[in-house]
Design a protein around this motif. Structure first.
Motif, PDB file in Angstrom:
ATOM      1  N   ASN A  24      -1.882 -11.641  -6.707  1.00 18.41           N
ATOM      2  CA  ASN A  24      -1.342 -12.983  -6.995  1.00 18.41           C
ATOM      3  C   ASN A  24      -2.266 -13.656  -8.006  1.00 18.41           C
ATOM      4  OD1 ASN A  24      -3.457 -14.537  -5.528  1.00 18.41           O
ATOM      5  ND2 ASN A  24      -2.606 -13.441  -3.772  1.00 18.41           N
ATOM      6  N   GLY A  31      -1.792 -10.010   1.277  1.00 20.57           N
ATOM      7  CA  GLY A  31      -1.263  -8.991   2.184  1.00 20.57           C
ATOM      8  C   GLY A  31      -0.772  -7.787   1.400  1.00 20.57           C
ATOM      9  N   ASP A  34      -2.029  -5.377  -1.904  1.00 17.91           N
ATOM     10  CA  ASP A  34      -3.254  -6.113  -2.270  1.00 17.91           C
ATOM     11  C   ASP A  34      -4.265  -6.066  -1.118  1.00 17.91           C
ATOM     12  OD1 ASP A  34      -4.972  -7.790  -3.658  1.00 17.91           O
ATOM     13  OD2 ASP A  34      -3.715  -9.583  -3.475  1.00 17.91           O
ATOM     14  N   GLY A 119       7.851  -6.486  -2.680  1.00 17.30           N
ATOM     15  CA  GLY A 119       7.541  -6.798  -1.289  1.00 17.30           C
ATOM     16  C   GLY A 119       7.773  -8.275  -1.039  1.00 17.30           C
TER      17      GLY A 119
END
Ligand code: AR6
Length: 167
Positions: A24, A31, A34, A119
């Motif tokens: 991000n 989560g 990552d 995701g």
């Protein structure tokens, strides 16, 4: 030998020059893939990420891989899906291009991608796969120094999509 391969499993296990992280804009962890990459690489990865001042959507930055089998991590920030009229497709394409450009710029020859944005960012999986395959195919045709690109798929739905599109 085919330069673009499909792998079904955990990207943190791959021995490549670089694995790509679906991060991000803070680059400070999260989560999904990552979280898995940060756990496997160890705390030094977060320490290096803190020095990078984040990353814009569609762009990418590189760090060392620390405890990963991969030598480097290329952190890219995919778009959050907002219905498709907010430049999501172009931003996702840009993630693949920037990541590959960084790999070439650092002399890296083998690189593994997760399915960026598919995701928690909810990019439709088949559309994302077509963009990923188009961008990577075009790039490796233009950059013979890239020896291998692995699409690392984790969930069964992405596996079926990539298997179909690549066969
Ligand atoms: N190896 C390979 N792929 C994985 C793994 C793994 N270990 N774990 C999950 N995936 P997501 P996004 C796949 O949510 O949509 C994070 O919190 C998963 O099946 O990880 O780009 C970041 O910090 C899916 O196909 O990334 C951001 O805040 C793909 O990885 C946000 O999520 C991407 O899912 C980014 O969201």
């Amino acid at each position: 030998m085919k330069k673009i391969e499909l792998y079904h499993g955990d990207i943190t296990r791959l021995e490549v020059d670089a694995v790509v992280n679906a991060a991000n804009t803070t680059l400070l962890g999260g989560g999904g893939v990552d979280g898995a990459i940060h756990r496997a690489a160890g705390p030094q990865l977060l320490a290096e990420c803190r020095t990078l001042n984040g990353c814009a959507t569609g762009s990418a930055k590189i760090t060392k891989g620390y405890n990963l089998p991969a030598r480097f991590v290329i952190h890219t920030v995919g778009p959050v899906w907002k219905g498709g009229n907010h430049g999501e497709a172009e931003k996702l394409a840009s993630c693949y291009r920037w990541s590959l450009q960084l790999a070439v710029g650092n002399g890296l020859k083998t690189i593994a991608f997760p399915n960026i944005s598919t995701g928690v960012y909810h990019f439709p999986k088949e559309q994302a796969a077509r963009i990923a395959l188009d961008e990577v195919t075009r790039f490796v045709e233009q950059h013979p120094e890239i020896e291998k690109v692995i699409f690392c798929v984790f969930d069964e739905e992405n596996y079926q999509i990539y298997h179909h599109l690549m066969s």
